[in-house]
Design a protein around this motif. Structure first.
Motif, PDB file in Angstrom:
ATOM      1  N   CYS A   1      -0.186 -14.310 -38.246  1.00  0.00           N
ATOM      2  CA  CYS A   1      -1.098 -13.207 -37.962  1.00  0.00           C
ATOM      3  C   CYS A   1      -0.831 -12.028 -38.906  1.00  0.00           C
ATOM      4  N   ALA A   2       0.452 -11.710 -39.117  1.00  0.00           N
ATOM      5  CA  ALA A   2       0.818 -10.610 -40.012  1.00  0.00           C
ATOM      6  C   ALA A   2       0.408 -10.914 -41.450  1.00  0.00           C
ATOM      7  N   LEU A   3       0.579 -12.155 -41.885  1.00  0.00           N
ATOM      8  CA  LEU A   3       0.179 -12.546 -43.241  1.00  0.00           C
ATOM      9  C   LEU A   3      -1.341 -12.468 -43.401  1.00  0.00           C
ATOM     10  N   TYR A   4      -2.061 -12.829 -42.360  1.00  0.00           N
ATOM     11  CA  TYR A   4      -3.518 -12.715 -42.388  1.00  0.00           C
ATOM     12  C   TYR A   4      -3.911 -11.248 -42.528  1.00  0.00           C
ATOM     13  N   GLY A   5      -3.230 -10.380 -41.760  1.00  0.00           N
ATOM     14  CA  GLY A   5      -3.488  -8.952 -41.865  1.00  0.00           C
ATOM     15  C   GLY A   5      -3.160  -8.411 -43.244  1.00  0.00           C
ATOM     16  N   ALA A   6      -2.093  -8.941 -43.855  1.00  0.00           N
ATOM     17  CA  ALA A   6      -1.714  -8.511 -45.197  1.00  0.00           C
ATOM     18  C   ALA A   6      -2.798  -8.856 -46.208  1.00  0.00           C
ATOM     19  N   ARG A   7      -3.391 -10.037 -46.061  1.00  0.00           N
ATOM     20  CA  ARG A   7      -4.484 -10.415 -46.966  1.00  0.00           C
ATOM     21  C   ARG A   7      -5.681  -9.492 -46.789  1.00  0.00           C
ATOM     22  N   GLU A   8      -5.965  -9.129 -45.540  1.00  0.00           N
ATOM     23  CA  GLU A   8      -7.062  -8.198 -45.290  1.00  0.00           C
ATOM     24  C   GLU A   8      -6.766  -6.830 -45.899  1.00  0.00           C
ATOM     25  N   ALA A   9      -5.531  -6.372 -45.780  1.00  0.00           N
ATOM     26  CA  ALA A   9      -5.148  -5.082 -46.367  1.00  0.00           C
ATOM     27  C   ALA A   9      -5.277  -5.125 -47.881  1.00  0.00           C
ATOM     28  N   GLU A  10      -4.857  -6.227 -48.481  1.00  0.00           N
ATOM     29  CA  GLU A  10      -4.933  -6.372 -49.934  1.00  0.00           C
ATOM     30  C   GLU A  10      -6.388  -6.331 -50.397  1.00  0.00           C
ATOM     31  N   LEU A  11      -7.278  -7.008 -49.679  1.00  0.00           N
ATOM     32  CA  LEU A  11      -8.691  -6.992 -50.033  1.00  0.00           C
ATOM     33  C   LEU A  11      -9.275  -5.596 -49.954  1.00  0.00           C
ATOM     34  N   ARG A  12      -8.802  -4.806 -48.993  1.00  0.00           N
ATOM     35  CA  ARG A  12      -9.311  -3.449 -48.797  1.00  0.00           C
ATOM     36  C   ARG A  12      -8.588  -2.408 -49.649  1.00  0.00           C
ATOM     37  N   LYS A  13      -7.569  -2.853 -50.380  1.00  0.00           N
ATOM     38  CA  LYS A  13      -6.694  -1.914 -51.111  1.00  0.00           C
ATOM     39  C   LYS A  13      -6.126  -0.876 -50.148  1.00  0.00           C
ATOM     40  N   ALA A  14      -5.710  -1.369 -48.985  1.00  0.00           N
ATOM     41  CA  ALA A  14      -5.173  -0.532 -47.916  1.00  0.00           C
ATOM     42  C   ALA A  14      -3.694  -0.836 -47.722  1.00  0.00           C
ATOM     43  N   SER A  15      -3.037  -0.046 -46.877  1.00  0.00           N
ATOM     44  CA  SER A  15      -1.659  -0.331 -46.488  1.00  0.00           C
ATOM     45  C   SER A  15      -1.666  -1.146 -45.201  1.00  0.00           C
ATOM     46  N   LEU A  16      -0.519  -1.739 -44.885  1.00  0.00           N
ATOM     47  CA  LEU A  16      -0.380  -2.573 -43.693  1.00  0.00           C
ATOM     48  C   LEU A  16       0.626  -1.936 -42.753  1.00  0.00           C
ATOM     49  N   ARG A  17       0.253  -1.826 -41.489  1.00  0.00           N
ATOM     50  CA  ARG A  17       1.175  -1.324 -40.466  1.00  0.00           C
ATOM     51  C   ARG A  17       1.402  -2.407 -39.424  1.00  0.00           C
TER      52      ARG A  17
ATOM     53  N   THR B   1      11.609  -6.821 -37.919  1.00  0.00           N
ATOM     54  CA  THR B   1      12.108  -6.733 -39.294  1.00  0.00           C
ATOM     55  C   THR B   1      11.963  -8.059 -40.023  1.00  0.00           C
ATOM     56  N   ALA B   2      12.227  -9.168 -39.320  1.00  0.00           N
ATOM     57  CA  ALA B   2      12.109 -10.486 -39.940  1.00  0.00           C
ATOM     58  C   ALA B   2      10.673 -10.756 -40.385  1.00  0.00           C
ATOM     59  N   VAL B   3       9.700 -10.381 -39.546  1.00  0.00           N
ATOM     60  CA  VAL B   3       8.290 -10.552 -39.913  1.00  0.00           C
ATOM     61  C   VAL B   3       7.943  -9.666 -41.096  1.00  0.00           C
ATOM     62  N   ALA B   4       8.383  -8.395 -41.045  1.00  0.00           N
ATOM     63  CA  ALA B   4       8.075  -7.453 -42.121  1.00  0.00           C
ATOM     64  C   ALA B   4       8.652  -7.911 -43.453  1.00  0.00           C
ATOM     65  N   GLU B   5       9.873  -8.416 -43.436  1.00  0.00           N
ATOM     66  CA  GLU B   5      10.510  -8.865 -44.684  1.00  0.00           C
ATOM     67  C   GLU B   5       9.758 -10.042 -45.291  1.00  0.00           C
TER      68      GLU B   5
ATOM     69  N   ARG C   1       6.572  -8.696 -46.879  1.00  0.00           N
ATOM     70  CA  ARG C   1       6.874  -8.009 -48.147  1.00  0.00           C
ATOM     71  C   ARG C   1       7.199  -9.009 -49.251  1.00  0.00           C
ATOM     72  N   HIS C   2       7.841 -10.117 -48.870  1.00  0.00           N
ATOM     73  CA  HIS C   2       8.154 -11.150 -49.856  1.00  0.00           C
ATOM     74  C   HIS C   2       6.879 -11.806 -50.383  1.00  0.00           C
ATOM     75  N   GLU C   3       5.931 -12.071 -49.480  1.00  0.00           N
ATOM     76  CA  GLU C   3       4.686 -12.722 -49.871  1.00  0.00           C
ATOM     77  C   GLU C   3       3.734 -11.759 -50.581  1.00  0.00           C
ATOM     78  N   PHE C   4       3.806 -10.465 -50.245  1.00  0.00           N
ATOM     79  CA  PHE C   4       2.912  -9.456 -50.820  1.00  0.00           C
ATOM     80  C   PHE C   4       3.741  -8.296 -51.367  1.00  0.00           C
ATOM     81  N   PRO C   5       4.422  -8.504 -52.486  1.00  0.00           N
ATOM     82  CA  PRO C   5       5.363  -7.492 -53.002  1.00  0.00           C
ATOM     83  C   PRO C   5       4.710  -6.177 -53.403  1.00  0.00           C
ATOM     84  N   ASP C   6       3.419  -6.178 -53.712  1.00  0.00           N
ATOM     85  CA  ASP C   6       2.744  -4.954 -54.140  1.00  0.00           C
ATOM     86  C   ASP C   6       2.083  -4.205 -52.992  1.00  0.00           C
TER      87      ASP C   6
END
Length: 300
Positions: A168-184, A217-221, A224-229
């Motif tokens: 779910c978090a990785l899916y959200g990260a992809r959505e944030a990347e598409l929007r050029k947004a940050s992820l919380r 923290t484990a999810v966040a790390e 961050r590993h999958e989406f370093p930018d």
């Protein structure tokens, strides 16, 4: 069973339309989402004429079909005016809205619904048809909530319950990347649910808090590993109401992503209490990612 004007592409964004203002707004939102993803938009109108044919006149059924197809054409025209390069396909279905949307999404589509509908014959109301779409889906579902025309916040919010919400978090990260947004990433835990008694709570509160922090923290790390930018924030909060905290946080987000937890061998609607509250009260669109239940079969 169905009459397709044009079938959906693999990975399309599927939106249900019924002539209501929320459904029209959902179609415009879905068009923007499809454009961001670089995929097609598939418009579905589930007229449910097969079941109505037993007692409705031929003239009534024909009028419903004509109105449905006109609605599809008008909506397609409106979204292509805003997104000229977007591929838009249409489907008039003789089945009801719920099976029509699930069938169109198949295994790879994302379903979008409005926050409420017309009611009655062609309703797509959250709490009835829309709620069933979300609760029974095996593909992602987005409920378009929030004030119309509200300004972007540049934040995608993900509700993280435990390490099983990594997808779910990785899916959200992809959505944030598409929007050029940050992820919380936001984890909300209830002290009284984590311990058996107040005495235990007083003895073990630091250890319990540490366990929740480590899971987050484990999810966040991993994200961050999958989406370093990608800029990723991870916050944990204690509260008696996870949905209350997430609703408040959704005021400052463009999209709220949640895992839809299911029990093995589920029967009927499977949205947990917190998720149910969010699809009714969140202040931004809610994206639900289907998720299997934990070993103990719990729901959120």
């Amino acid at each position: 069973m169905e009459v397709n004007v044009t079938g959906p592409q693999r990975g399309s964004v599927i939106v249900g339309i019924d002539g209501s203002k929320p459904a029209y707004r959902a179609a415009l939102w879905a068009a923007e989402e499809a454009s961001r993803r670089g995929t097609a938009l598939h418009l579905v109108h589930g007229a449910d004429t097969d079941s109505r044919a037993l007692y409705a006149s031929v003239e009534t059924i024909e009028r419903v079909r004509r109105t449905g197809r006109e609605l599809l054409d008008d909506t397609a025209r409106a979204v292509t005016e805003r997104h000229p390069g977007l591929r838009v396909t249409k489907e008039f279905s003789r089945s009801g809205p719920v099976p029509s949307l699930h069938r169109a999404a198949a295994r790879y589509g994302t379903i979008v619904v409005g926050s409420r509908g017309l009611g009655g014959f062609n309703s797509l109301m959250l709490g009835s048809v829309g709620l069933k779409v979300a609760a029974e889906a095996t593909t992602p579902v987005i409920v378009v909530r929030g004030a119309e025309g509200q300004a972007d916040t540049g934040v995608v919010l993900v509700g993280v319950r435990d390490e099983h919400d990594l997808d779910c978090a990785l899916y959200g990260a992809r959505e944030a990347e598409l929007r050029k947004a940050s992820l919380r990433l936001l984890h909300v835990w209830n002290v009284l649910q984590s311990v058996g008694s107040v005495v235990t709570m007083l003895d073990d509160i630091e250890d319990i808090a540490g366990e929740h922090e480590r899971s987050l923290t484990a999810v966040a790390e991993e994200v961050r590993h999958e989406f370093p930018d990608l800029h990723v924030e991870a916050d944990a909060a204690k509260s008696m109401s996870a949905s209350g905290v997430l609703v408040e946080a959704s005021r400052h987000a463009d999209l709220l992503v949640m895992g839809g937890r299911r029990k093995p061998g589920y029967i009927g609607r499977t949205l947990g209490r917190a998720t149910h509250n969010l699809v009714h009260h969140a202040e931004c669109p809610v994206l639900l990612i289907p998720r299997n239940g934990t070993k103990n079969g719990g729901e959120s």
